[in-house]
Design a protein around this motif. Structure first.
Motif, PDB file in Angstrom:
ATOM      1  N   GLU A  23      38.687 -14.918 -90.563  1.00 46.77           N
ATOM      2  CA  GLU A  23      38.101 -15.511 -91.924  1.00 46.77           C
ATOM      3  C   GLU A  23      36.442 -15.376 -92.110  1.00 46.77           C
ATOM      4  OE1 GLU A  23      39.302 -19.342 -92.915  1.00 46.77           O
ATOM      5  OE2 GLU A  23      41.568 -19.013 -92.791  1.00 46.77           O
ATOM      6  N   GLU A  24      35.750 -15.648 -90.991  1.00 43.54           N
ATOM      7  CA  GLU A  24      34.260 -15.668 -90.971  1.00 43.54           C
ATOM      8  C   GLU A  24      33.931 -14.541 -89.845  1.00 43.54           C
ATOM      9  OE1 GLU A  24      32.668 -19.509 -90.170  1.00 43.54           O
ATOM     10  OE2 GLU A  24      33.562 -20.251 -91.890  1.00 43.54           O
ATOM     11  N   ILE A  25      33.078 -13.707 -90.390  1.00 43.37           N
ATOM     12  CA  ILE A  25      32.508 -12.604 -89.513  1.00 43.37           C
ATOM     13  C   ILE A  25      31.084 -12.856 -89.150  1.00 43.37           C
ATOM     14  CG2 ILE A  25      32.016 -10.258 -88.947  1.00 43.37           C
ATOM     15  CD1 ILE A  25      35.101 -11.072 -89.134  1.00 43.37           C
ATOM     16  N   PRO A  26      30.697 -13.222 -87.879  1.00 45.10           N
ATOM     17  CA  PRO A  26      29.547 -13.538 -87.484  1.00 45.10           C
ATOM     18  C   PRO A  26      28.720 -12.147 -87.531  1.00 45.10           C
ATOM     19  CG  PRO A  26      30.675 -13.383 -85.540  1.00 45.10           C
ATOM     20  CD  PRO A  26      31.446 -13.394 -86.856  1.00 45.10           C
ATOM     21  N   ASP A  27      27.102 -12.346 -87.510  1.00 48.26           N
ATOM     22  CA  ASP A  27      26.454 -11.041 -87.441  1.00 48.26           C
ATOM     23  C   ASP A  27      26.511 -10.422 -85.904  1.00 48.26           C
ATOM     24  OD1 ASP A  27      24.439  -9.379 -88.043  1.00 48.26           O
ATOM     25  OD2 ASP A  27      22.839 -10.562 -87.800  1.00 48.26           O
ATOM     26  N   TRP A  28      27.589  -9.713 -85.904  1.00 51.78           N
ATOM     27  CA  TRP A  28      27.634  -8.930 -84.468  1.00 51.78           C
ATOM     28  C   TRP A  28      26.926  -7.737 -84.609  1.00 51.78           C
ATOM     29  CZ3 TRP A  28      33.804  -9.298 -85.656  1.00 51.78           C
ATOM     30  CH2 TRP A  28      34.070 -10.418 -84.865  1.00 51.78           C
ATOM     31  N   SER A  29      26.014  -7.363 -83.374  1.00 49.08           N
ATOM     32  CA  SER A  29      25.692  -6.152 -83.404  1.00 49.08           C
ATOM     33  C   SER A  29      26.199  -4.949 -82.459  1.00 49.08           C
ATOM     34  CB  SER A  29      24.055  -6.507 -82.748  1.00 49.08           C
ATOM     35  OG  SER A  29      24.507  -7.032 -81.374  1.00 49.08           O
ATOM     36  N   ILE A  30      26.867  -5.371 -81.600  1.00 44.71           N
ATOM     37  CA  ILE A  30      27.522  -4.256 -80.702  1.00 44.71           C
ATOM     38  C   ILE A  30      28.763  -3.792 -81.415  1.00 44.71           C
ATOM     39  CG2 ILE A  30      28.206  -3.963 -78.468  1.00 44.71           C
ATOM     40  CD1 ILE A  30      26.746  -6.238 -77.201  1.00 44.71           C
ATOM     41  N   LEU A  31      29.774  -4.429 -81.756  1.00 45.18           N
ATOM     42  CA  LEU A  31      31.156  -4.414 -82.072  1.00 45.18           C
ATOM     43  C   LEU A  31      31.003  -2.890 -83.117  1.00 45.18           C
ATOM     44  CD1 LEU A  31      33.753  -4.815 -80.953  1.00 45.18           C
ATOM     45  CD2 LEU A  31      33.990  -6.692 -82.858  1.00 45.18           C
ATOM     46  N   VAL A  57      43.044   4.975 -88.690  1.00 43.67           N
ATOM     47  CA  VAL A  57      41.752   4.844 -89.215  1.00 43.67           C
ATOM     48  C   VAL A  57      41.461   4.095 -90.433  1.00 43.67           C
ATOM     49  CG1 VAL A  57      40.332   6.757 -90.543  1.00 43.67           C
ATOM     50  CG2 VAL A  57      41.499   7.273 -88.428  1.00 43.67           C
ATOM     51  N   PRO A  58      42.589   4.100 -91.383  1.00 46.63           N
ATOM     52  CA  PRO A  58      42.345   3.257 -92.663  1.00 46.63           C
ATOM     53  C   PRO A  58      41.841   1.950 -92.292  1.00 46.63           C
ATOM     54  CG  PRO A  58      44.180   4.688 -93.203  1.00 46.63           C
ATOM     55  CD  PRO A  58      43.832   4.760 -91.583  1.00 46.63           C
ATOM     56  N   SER A  59      42.822   1.188 -91.297  1.00 52.03           N
ATOM     57  CA  SER A  59      42.412  -0.252 -90.978  1.00 52.03           C
ATOM     58  C   SER A  59      41.013  -0.233 -90.239  1.00 52.03           C
ATOM     59  CB  SER A  59      43.473  -0.860 -90.337  1.00 52.03           C
ATOM     60  OG  SER A  59      43.752  -0.185 -89.037  1.00 52.03           O
ATOM     61  N   LEU A  60      40.812   0.810 -89.562  1.00 50.93           N
ATOM     62  CA  LEU A  60      39.406   0.769 -88.554  1.00 50.93           C
ATOM     63  C   LEU A  60      38.287   0.991 -89.335  1.00 50.93           C
ATOM     64  CD1 LEU A  60      38.949   2.626 -85.345  1.00 50.93           C
ATOM     65  CD2 LEU A  60      37.164   3.320 -87.327  1.00 50.93           C
ATOM     66  N   LEU A  61      38.427   1.622 -90.598  1.00 50.71           N
ATOM     67  CA  LEU A  61      37.467   2.047 -91.467  1.00 50.71           C
ATOM     68  C   LEU A  61      37.151   0.432 -92.345  1.00 50.71           C
ATOM     69  CD1 LEU A  61      38.048   5.455 -93.016  1.00 50.71           C
ATOM     70  CD2 LEU A  61      36.300   4.681 -91.430  1.00 50.71           C
ATOM     71  N   GLU A  62      38.215  -0.064 -92.820  1.00 48.12           N
ATOM     72  CA  GLU A  62      38.145  -1.393 -93.650  1.00 48.12           C
ATOM     73  C   GLU A  62      37.536  -2.423 -92.524  1.00 48.12           C
ATOM     74  OE1 GLU A  62      41.869  -2.755 -95.379  1.00 48.12           O
ATOM     75  OE2 GLU A  62      41.938  -0.786 -96.428  1.00 48.12           O
ATOM     76  N   VAL A  63      37.979  -2.594 -91.537  1.00 50.80           N
ATOM     77  CA  VAL A  63      37.217  -3.619 -90.638  1.00 50.80           C
ATOM     78  C   VAL A  63      35.767  -3.092 -90.371  1.00 50.80           C
ATOM     79  CG1 VAL A  63      37.201  -4.628 -88.122  1.00 50.80           C
ATOM     80  CG2 VAL A  63      39.612  -4.332 -89.555  1.00 50.80           C
ATOM     81  N   TRP A  64      35.634  -2.012 -90.102  1.00 54.33           N
ATOM     82  CA  TRP A  64      33.998  -1.421 -89.679  1.00 54.33           C
ATOM     83  C   TRP A  64      33.328  -1.713 -90.999  1.00 54.33           C
ATOM     84  CZ3 TRP A  64      32.671   4.481 -89.698  1.00 54.33           C
ATOM     85  CH2 TRP A  64      31.183   4.649 -89.393  1.00 54.33           C
ATOM     86  N   LEU A  65      33.551  -1.525 -92.292  1.00 57.36           N
ATOM     87  CA  LEU A  65      32.882  -1.926 -93.358  1.00 57.36           C
ATOM     88  C   LEU A  65      32.742  -3.133 -93.574  1.00 57.36           C
ATOM     89  CD1 LEU A  65      31.641  -0.447 -95.474  1.00 57.36           C
ATOM     90  CD2 LEU A  65      33.412  -0.636 -96.903  1.00 57.36           C
ATOM     91  N   LYS A  66      33.636  -4.098 -93.165  1.00 51.23           N
ATOM     92  CA  LYS A  66      33.727  -5.438 -93.157  1.00 51.23           C
ATOM     93  C   LYS A  66      32.554  -6.403 -91.960  1.00 51.23           C
ATOM     94  CE  LYS A  66      37.053  -9.534 -92.726  1.00 51.23           C
ATOM     95  NZ  LYS A  66      38.186 -10.042 -92.373  1.00 51.23           N
ATOM     96  N   ILE A  67      32.593  -5.465 -90.924  1.00 50.64           N
ATOM     97  CA  ILE A  67      31.724  -6.420 -89.959  1.00 50.64           C
ATOM     98  C   ILE A  67      30.380  -5.425 -89.835  1.00 50.64           C
ATOM     99  CG2 ILE A  67      33.833  -7.142 -88.629  1.00 50.64           C
ATOM    100  CD1 ILE A  67      33.035  -4.595 -86.455  1.00 50.64           C
ATOM    101  N   THR A  68      30.121  -4.340 -90.314  1.00 44.88           N
ATOM    102  CA  THR A  68      28.842  -3.781 -90.223  1.00 44.88           C
ATOM    103  C   THR A  68      27.843  -4.390 -90.946  1.00 44.88           C
ATOM    104  OG1 THR A  68      27.846  -1.623 -89.933  1.00 44.88           O
ATOM    105  CG2 THR A  68      29.028  -1.983 -91.711  1.00 44.88           C
ATOM    106  N   ASP A  69      26.490  -4.089 -90.376  1.00 47.21           N
ATOM    107  CA  ASP A  69      25.443  -4.951 -91.295  1.00 47.21           C
ATOM    108  C   ASP A  69      25.005  -3.996 -92.230  1.00 47.21           C
ATOM    109  OD1 ASP A  69      24.021  -2.803 -89.838  1.00 47.21           O
ATOM    110  OD2 ASP A  69      23.292  -4.086 -88.259  1.00 47.21           O
ATOM    111  N   SER A  70      24.049  -4.347 -93.068  1.00 47.55           N
ATOM    112  CA  SER A  70      23.611  -3.651 -94.261  1.00 47.55           C
ATOM    113  C   SER A  70      22.764  -2.173 -93.841  1.00 47.55           C
ATOM    114  CB  SER A  70      22.622  -4.415 -95.034  1.00 47.55           C
ATOM    115  OG  SER A  70      21.512  -4.683 -94.298  1.00 47.55           O
ATOM    116  N   ARG A  71      22.341  -2.123 -92.656  1.00 49.57           N
ATOM    117  CA  ARG A  71      21.608  -0.993 -92.273  1.00 49.57           C
ATOM    118  C   ARG A  71      22.689   0.159 -91.951  1.00 49.57           C
ATOM    119  NH1 ARG A  71      18.807  -2.889 -87.142  1.00 49.57           N
ATOM    120  NH2 ARG A  71      20.851  -3.967 -87.060  1.00 49.57           N
ATOM    121  N   ASN A  72      23.773  -0.077 -91.458  1.00 52.34           N
ATOM    122  CA  ASN A  72      25.088   0.587 -91.058  1.00 52.34           C
ATOM    123  C   ASN A  72      26.023   1.020 -92.049  1.00 52.34           C
ATOM    124  OD1 ASN A  72      23.846   1.555 -88.385  1.00 52.34           O
ATOM    125  ND2 ASN A  72      23.973  -0.654 -87.909  1.00 52.34           N
ATOM    126  N   ALA A  73      25.887   0.084 -93.011  1.00 52.13           N
ATOM    127  CA  ALA A  73      27.027   0.127 -94.097  1.00 52.13           C
ATOM    128  C   ALA A  73      27.110   1.559 -94.663  1.00 52.13           C
ATOM    129  CB  ALA A  73      27.016  -0.904 -95.060  1.00 52.13           C
TER     130      ALA A  73
END
Length: 913
Positions: free
Chosen positions: A253-261, A286-302
């Motif tokens: 439910e909550e995603i912290p500010d991860w930097s490595i994952l 890939v679809p779920s990977l992309l959704e999760v990636w977009l969910k956890i990535t920071d604004s610089r890498n979004a």
């Protein structure tokens, strides 16, 4: 006494202190317990169990284990199980391990603590005995029985690690991390992961533990997830791991500010679309990977992740949720990329090229060459265009400093660039080759698919960091404009020269607008050639103004400058320098993406081409195989026929000479009667006659027969060479035919003419002289000969009988046929030629041996090639995704960079891809 406290005293064997000594502090325990025992014993209903148990503890403390055992043996109340356990402990101390084991195993109790203690003691006992398997089972039982019991899990971990039983160690860490939620156990598990002890487990095995960790410490979760990720990255279960981690992270439910994952998600995405996987393998990942990636990535890498989402959605619509796609569009519109798109695009091209090399598919080398030119962002490429009447050749010549541009063999497309040395290279589909001789020039002239790369020591181009693109023909039809020459795509700007007699014609306008449609990033500027303008300066200015007005209707940002070939060269250089300013890096991205797209299209066409080529090769090779098999059979027939014909020719010589021998030798024998005289010594006449007959036969063989045989043998060799030369001519025809069919000089069917040198040598050796054993012509044991020899001996001494004997000998010799002797002599004559005769067939086989070998070897090689091609064709037909799927994911990645480049363009400059 509380039960838990009591069990602790029993474990420590201090029951006596808490039971009997609390009121008598400072008393001697042994003396006090003895007094209590004596007093209790006097009671009518005495209970000595507790005192005996306590006395056993005292004896145990003083290592009087036998006395302790004696006391504990007589315990019959609720302390009996503990007494037995203490007895076993005593035997353990006495190193009577078997007895101790029997007692431990005999104890029956419901006490969890006591059972845990017994289990730990047995664990230690088995270790002492070296029974590692039993110790392993016992410590595992202890963990299952009571994992909260002090030190049991730590003992288990230490034991498993010492035994290097990493399966048990990993399973313990997983269970305990879930049960205790202790950071220590999560760290232990991470340590096992880092050392590679977990890769044999399916990823799902760790998900529950990881879920617990995510709720306890999300940052430690990230570190652990990265460790597991790395451990699975090169394993077969990698895709399974991606599925599991996607589901887990998606459920948080909550995603912290991860930097490595997020970086691992990016790397995973790039790997999945690197061409190493089938679409069917990654379609659900890939679809779920992309959704999760977009969910956890920071604004610089979004930005990068959003472009990836949109690219995948373009190729596989409906696989990613609408909300995620909309979110990606919003991010792409409102953020900027922190990626070096140009550099990443170049790396992407080389990834495709490496893949093509692995597949043994040739990429058009012109793409590779142009990509290298595009990568040189420090050099601006200016395309010089215009009709033949515009004077563009003179303009380029003046810029280059050449007297006549025709001194360079320009054909099709040419790039002029500055370098420290002058050189010319031809860039073709198959490679880059130097052009240094007239023959090289003649070969490339007229090749429309070639690019000429010309390096010149030109100061102007070097200082202005400029390269000039020159197209010999710039007057394309509407259809030709749709497929512009490759070199056109390299241009950063177009400098179009106008004819002052008809500046900016409708045809030029349509041509340039078509080019601009295909290359929207191309900057277009114009030069008006005023070479034939003899009017006043005012009229020239008006012509410039009117032309610029018409140009700006269609090309609002275009510049128009004047140029005259009569002016000093510095004026032309000044004009050119006006167009060599400004950055080109951003525009280069679109060019690279165009050639990546062209490369992918080219590779897609190669699959169809490869399939057709394989089918054609198989059909061709099968035809060749049929012909080869037929040729081998035919060569067998030719060989047998030549052996028969040549052997028959030799036998005819032999038979002819033999017939002559059988006819002539009897006459020679009969003519030898000339030596018989009336005064002959008839006692030895038969010996003299036999010698004379052999002498005459030998002379005949050497002087008459042998020369005839020599001549006949030479004629036979000549005849044989003629016959076999015909066969060589046939072999040459086959060789040429097969090489045409095979498309290469692959076969060389040369027969072995050395046999004729061998035959000539053998003929010289055999016919140098004839030595045969003397034939016993008159010394044979026939009745007539015996009588004759006897008569000669009997009557030879009487002169009056000599005339009779002479006539008798003559009549006898004249009337014999001598067939047997003649055949014997003929047989001896030909005996020395027998080896030669018998070797004729073998020698002719040697003559054909090399063609046989070449045909058979070629048959085997082509058969192997055919089977290989059939397997490759079957693979293409039955498994087309092996080729198609990598190209599909390359298209996805290309689309991603197109989205990124599109989003980076200033508002109003977007164009449709």
């Amino acid at each position: 006494m509380i039960k838990m406290a009591l069990e602790e005293y029993l474990i420590q064997k201090t029951y006596y202190e808490e039971t009997f000594m609390r009121e008598f502090s400072g008393e001697n325990p042994a003396k006090l317990l003895g007094q209590l025992f004596f007093a209790e014993q006097k009671k009518e209903l005495s209970d000595l169990n507790s005192i005996r148990f306590a006395q056993g503890e005292i004896y145990y403390q003083f290592q009087d284990f036998e006395s302790a055992i004696f006391k504990w043996e007589n315990i019959h109340n609720e302390l009996e199980p503990w007494a037995k356990k203490n007895m076993a402990d005593a035997y353990f101390e006495l190193e009577l391990l078997d007895t101790a084991e029997d007692i431990y195993l005999s104890i029956k109790t419901d006490s969890l603590v006591l059972n845990s203690e017994i289990t730990l003691q047995l664990f230690g006992l088995y270790l002492a005995q070296g029974k590692l398997q039993e110790a392993d089972q016992m410590i595992k039982n202890g963990v299952i029985l009571n994992p909260d019991y002090p030190n049991v899990t730590n003992l288990a971990r230490a034991f498993f690690e010492k035994q290097q039983d990493w399966n048990s160690a990993v399973e313990l860490a997983v269970r305990e991390s879930i049960r205790t939620e202790s950071p220590e156990w999560f760290e232990t598990l991470s340590g096992y992961v880092d050392k590679g002890y977990t890769s044999m487990y399916e990823p799902a095995y760790f998900i529950e533990s990881m879920a617990v960790l995510a709720s306890v410490d999300p940052y430690q979760f990230e570190r652990s997830a990265v460790g597991l990720w790395s451990s699975y990255q090169h394993e077969k279960s990698y895709l399974g791991w991606l599925q599991e981690i996607n589901r887990l992270v998606e459920s948080l439910e909550e995603i912290p500010d991860w930097s490595i994952l997020p970086k691992f998600y990016k790397e995973a995405y790039l790997e999945l679309i690197s061409g190493s996987y089938y679409i069917s393998e990654i379609a659900d990942i890939v679809p779920s990977l992309l959704e999760v990636w977009l969910k956890i990535t920071d604004s610089r890498n979004a930005f990068f992740a959003s472009a990836a989402v949109l690219a995948w959605n373009d190729h596989f619509p409906g696989r990613i949720s609408t909300q995620v796609v909309e979110n990606a569009e919003t991010i792409l519109s409102n953020t900027s990329s922190n990626s070096d798109i140009l550099h990443e695009s170049l790396e992407f091209f080389h990834l495709i090229k490496d893949w093509a090399d692995e597949q043994k598919i040739e990429i058009d080398e012109r793409y590779d060459w142009i990509i290298r030119q595009i990568a040189d962002v420090g050099t601006q490429h200016v395309l010089i265009g215009g009709s033949e009447e515009s004077g563009k050749e003179l303009f380029v010549s003046s810029v280059l400093g050449e007297n006549d541009i025709n001194t360079i063999p320009i054909s099709g497309s040419t790039l002029f660039k500055a370098d420290s040395q002058t050189s010319i290279h031809a860039v073709t589909k198959t490679g880059v080759v130097p052009v240094s001789t007239q023959q090289d020039f003649d070969h490339i002239v007229g090749n429309p698919n070639m690019i000429l790369d010309v390096a010149l020591t030109n100061q102007f181009m070097a200082e202005n960091k400029m390269a000039i693109i020159y197209l010999h023909d710039f007057n394309w039809s509407e259809e030709e404009v749709n497929e512009l020459p490759y070199l056109t795509r390299l241009a950063d700007s177009l400098l179009f020269l106008l004819n002052p007699k008809a500046p900016f014609t409708n045809h030029e306008r349509l041509l340039l607008m078509k080019m601009k449609e295909q290359m929207p990033e191309l900057r277009v500027d114009f030069i008006l050639n005023l070479r034939d303008t003899n009017n006043a300066e005012q009229e020239a200015l008006e012509l410039l103004y009117e032309t610029k007005q018409r140009i700006n209707i269609y090309f609002p940002e275009a510049e128009l400058l004047a140029y005259s070939p009569e002016q000093d060269r510095s004026n032309q250089l000044d004009v050119m320098s006006e167009f060599s300013k400004g950055g080109v890096a951003d525009a280069r991205i679109a060019k690279i993406l165009f050639f990546i797209k062209s490369t992918i299209t080219h590779l897609l066409q190669q699959q169809i081409k490869a399939e057709n080529e394989l089918s054609e090769a198989i059909q061709r090779d099968e035809d060749v195989l049929t012909k080869l098999q037929g040729s081998i059979h035919q060569l067998h027939d030719i060989e047998e026929e030549k052996i028969r014909v040549i052997q028959e020719a030799y036998l005819s010589i032999k038979e002819e000479i033999k017939a002559d021998l059988l006819k002539t030798i009897p006459t020679l024998i009969k003519d030898s009667t000339e030596i018989i005289k009336e005064d002959s010594d008839f006692r030895k006449i038969h010996l003299e006659l036999n010698a004379e007959m052999n002498e005459r036969v030998s002379s005949y063989l050497n002087k008459t027969v042998l020369p005839i045989y020599i001549n006949s043998l030479q004629d036979w060799i000549t005849f044989s060479k003629s016959e076999l030369s015909e066969s060589q001519e046939r072999m040459t025809e086959w060789e040429e035919g097969f090489n045409v069919l095979l498309g290469e000089e692959r076969m060389n069917l040369v027969c072995d003419f050395q046999i004729f040198d061998d035959w000539n040598r053998d003929a010289d050796r055999m016919t140098s002289t004839i030595q045969i054993d003397k034939e016993n012509i008159l010394l044979r044991r026939t009745p007539t000969q015996v009588l004759l020899k006897g008569a000669g001996k009997l009557f030879g001494a009487l002169p009056k009988n000599n005339a009779v004997l002479a006539n008798t000998y003559k009549n006898f010799i004249q009337n014999e046929n001598y067939l047997e002797a003649s055949e014997s002599i003929a047989e001896k004559f030909f005996r020395q030629f027998e080896l030669f005769e018998k070797a004729i067939g073998r020698d002719i086989h040697i003559f054909f041996r090399e063609p046989f070998s070449v045909l058979k070897n070629t048959l085997g090689e082509i058969h192997e090639e055919t089977e290989t091609n059939k397997a490759a064709l079957a693979e293409i037909k039955t498994n087309p995704e092996a080729f198609r799927d990598p190209l599909t994911v390359f298209e996805v990645r290309l689309r991603q960079y197109e989205w990124m480049n599109y989003a980076e363009q200033p508002i109003g400059s977007h164009y449709k891809n």
